[in-house]
Scaffold this motif. Structure first.
Motif, PDB file in Angstrom:
ATOM      1  N   ILE A   1      39.915  44.583  37.346  1.00 57.05           N
ATOM      2  CA  ILE A   1      38.743  44.985  38.127  1.00 57.05           C
ATOM      3  C   ILE A   1      38.808  44.503  39.565  1.00 57.05           C
ATOM      4  O   ILE A   1      38.065  45.002  40.426  1.00 57.05           O
ATOM      5  N   GLY A   2      39.686  43.554  39.862  1.00 57.03           N
ATOM      6  CA  GLY A   2      39.802  43.052  41.223  1.00 57.03           C
ATOM      7  C   GLY A   2      38.617  42.189  41.635  1.00 57.03           C
ATOM      8  O   GLY A   2      37.659  42.012  40.885  1.00 57.03           O
ATOM      9  N   ILE A   3      38.704  41.646  42.856  1.00 57.55           N
ATOM     10  CA  ILE A   3      37.656  40.768  43.380  1.00 57.55           C
ATOM     11  C   ILE A   3      37.154  41.335  44.700  1.00 57.55           C
ATOM     12  O   ILE A   3      37.937  41.493  45.645  1.00 57.55           O
ATOM     13  N   PRO A   4      35.861  41.664  44.796  1.00 63.17           N
ATOM     14  CA  PRO A   4      35.320  42.179  46.060  1.00 63.17           C
ATOM     15  C   PRO A   4      35.592  41.210  47.211  1.00 63.17           C
ATOM     16  O   PRO A   4      35.539  39.985  47.029  1.00 63.17           O
ATOM     17  N   GLU A   5      35.859  41.745  48.377  1.00 64.98           N
ATOM     18  CA  GLU A   5      36.199  40.913  49.537  1.00 64.98           C
ATOM     19  C   GLU A   5      35.102  39.895  49.844  1.00 64.98           C
ATOM     20  O   GLU A   5      35.390  38.752  50.220  1.00 64.98           O
ATOM     21  N   ALA A   6      33.854  40.283  49.662  1.00 64.62           N
ATOM     22  CA  ALA A   6      32.731  39.392  49.971  1.00 64.62           C
ATOM     23  C   ALA A   6      32.711  38.157  49.080  1.00 64.62           C
ATOM     24  O   ALA A   6      32.144  37.125  49.452  1.00 64.62           O
TER      25      ALA A   6
ATOM     26  N   GLN B   1      35.524  36.621  47.871  1.00 63.71           N
ATOM     27  CA  GLN B   1      36.772  35.865  47.917  1.00 63.71           C
ATOM     28  C   GLN B   1      36.665  34.533  48.662  1.00 63.71           C
ATOM     29  O   GLN B   1      37.363  33.580  48.342  1.00 63.71           O
ATOM     30  N   ALA B   2      35.754  34.438  49.629  1.00 66.91           N
ATOM     31  CA  ALA B   2      35.610  33.194  50.398  1.00 66.91           C
ATOM     32  C   ALA B   2      35.129  32.034  49.528  1.00 66.91           C
ATOM     33  O   ALA B   2      35.486  30.875  49.762  1.00 66.91           O
TER      34      ALA B   2
ATOM     35  N   GLY C   1      50.050  21.339  46.297  1.00 68.06           N
ATOM     36  CA  GLY C   1      50.467  22.719  46.481  1.00 68.06           C
ATOM     37  C   GLY C   1      49.421  23.556  47.186  1.00 68.06           C
ATOM     38  O   GLY C   1      48.430  23.047  47.722  1.00 68.06           O
ATOM     39  N   LYS C   2      49.639  24.860  47.179  1.00 69.55           N
ATOM     40  CA  LYS C   2      48.722  25.813  47.788  1.00 69.55           C
ATOM     41  C   LYS C   2      48.530  27.000  46.852  1.00 69.55           C
ATOM     42  O   LYS C   2      49.410  27.325  46.050  1.00 69.55           O
ATOM     43  N   ILE C   3      47.361  27.653  46.953  1.00 74.62           N
ATOM     44  CA  ILE C   3      47.101  28.853  46.166  1.00 74.62           C
ATOM     45  C   ILE C   3      46.590  29.944  47.085  1.00 74.62           C
ATOM     46  O   ILE C   3      45.774  29.687  47.984  1.00 74.62           O
ATOM     47  N   ASN C   4      47.075  31.151  46.857  1.00 75.46           N
ATOM     48  CA  ASN C   4      46.684  32.291  47.676  1.00 75.46           C
ATOM     49  C   ASN C   4      46.278  33.440  46.759  1.00 75.46           C
ATOM     50  O   ASN C   4      46.838  33.605  45.677  1.00 75.46           O
ATOM     51  N   VAL C   5      45.289  34.220  47.188  1.00 75.91           N
ATOM     52  CA  VAL C   5      44.843  35.364  46.390  1.00 75.91           C
ATOM     53  C   VAL C   5      44.851  36.626  47.241  1.00 75.91           C
ATOM     54  O   VAL C   5      44.464  36.611  48.411  1.00 75.91           O
TER      55      VAL C   5
END
Length: 250
Positions: free
Chosen positions: A185-190, A192-193, A227-231
């Motif tokens: 379903i993905g994650i709406p941009e609003a 993600q912050a 570490g780092k995490i990116n989406v």
């Protein structure tokens, strides 16, 4: 004196944050436990009252429902305890030499057994680092398990049935990379912050169960492992999480 005052203020602020977090835990737990407990009560009541009239298949379905629901409750408790320990800074990193390839393959197989409607495609891109299909590096198995289990189970949970989840292990200079992709379903941009904030859930999850603690736990574990995490995600198209950890050869 000013420095001491600043330290006290910081400690009081931290204590206040922990108190507020505990209050939210209690509110969340009382809400999240109601439905699974009602399911257990219903299935066990049916088995108790109508056992002699139920077929073996129907009995097995109710027993399976009870077992799955208990697992769900246990996961909620584990998440609450983990995030509480993380907030109180009581989690320590313990690096040990182990085969990262075998670890990932075993975890992939373990998670696949919990879902008969999804397949996890695990693949490697380690080049010359692979010797006889193993790679010994330094990592904390318990913390890495928390990170990858949360990301893989989320990819399954938020994807349509029978969809493929891609899970890759690669190396980039002095970093080891774990990438988990789905076409869910993905994650709406609003959203993600605030994705890694405790109790935050995306606005499009609908009736899909969850506490909003999983990704917060992931972020704290990634930070602990230095570490780092990116989406990368688009609503309706899917999500890719990339975790990069320092590469310490075993």
């Amino acid at each position: 004196m000013a420095e001491r005052t600043a330290e006290l203020q910081a400690a009081l602020e931290k204590e206040k944050e922990l108190s507020q977090l505990k209050s939210r835990f209690i509110t969340m737990a009382s809400h999240e436990f109601r439905t699974p407990l009602a399911i257990i009560s219903s299935s066990s009541g049916i088995l108790q009252k109508f056992s002699d009239r139920l077929s073996a298949e129907r009995k097995e379905q109710h027993f399976q429902t009870i077992q799955n629901t208990i697992k769900h409750i246990t996961q909620i408790l584990d998440d609450v305890l983990m995030i509480n320990r993380a907030e109180a800074e009581k989690i320590e990193l313990h690096l040990e030499a182990s085969d990262i390839i075998a670890f990932c393959r075993h975890l992939k197989e373990e998670i696949e057994t919990t879902s008969n409607q999804h397949t996890i495609n695990f693949y490697l891109d380690l080049g010359e680092e692979i010797m006889e299909n193993y790679l010994i590096i330094q990592f904390d198995e318990k913390i890495l398990r928390q990170i990858l289990t949360n990301l893989l189970t989320n990819a399954i949970k938020y994807s349509p049935s029978h969809n493929l989840v891609n899970f890759s292990l690669t190396k980039n200079n002095n970093q080891i990379l774990f990438k988990i992709s789905d076409r869910g379903i993905g994650i709406p941009e609003a959203d993600q912050a605030n994705l890694f904030e405790p109790f935050h859930r995306a606005s499009n999850v609908g009736t899909i169960a969850g506490t909003g603690l999983g990704l917060s736990i992931v972020k704290k574990c990634v930070d602990l492992h230095q570490g780092k995490i990116n989406v990368e995600s688009r609503a309706g198209e899917g999500t890719t999480f990339t975790v990069s950890l320092p590469f310490f050869k075993g």
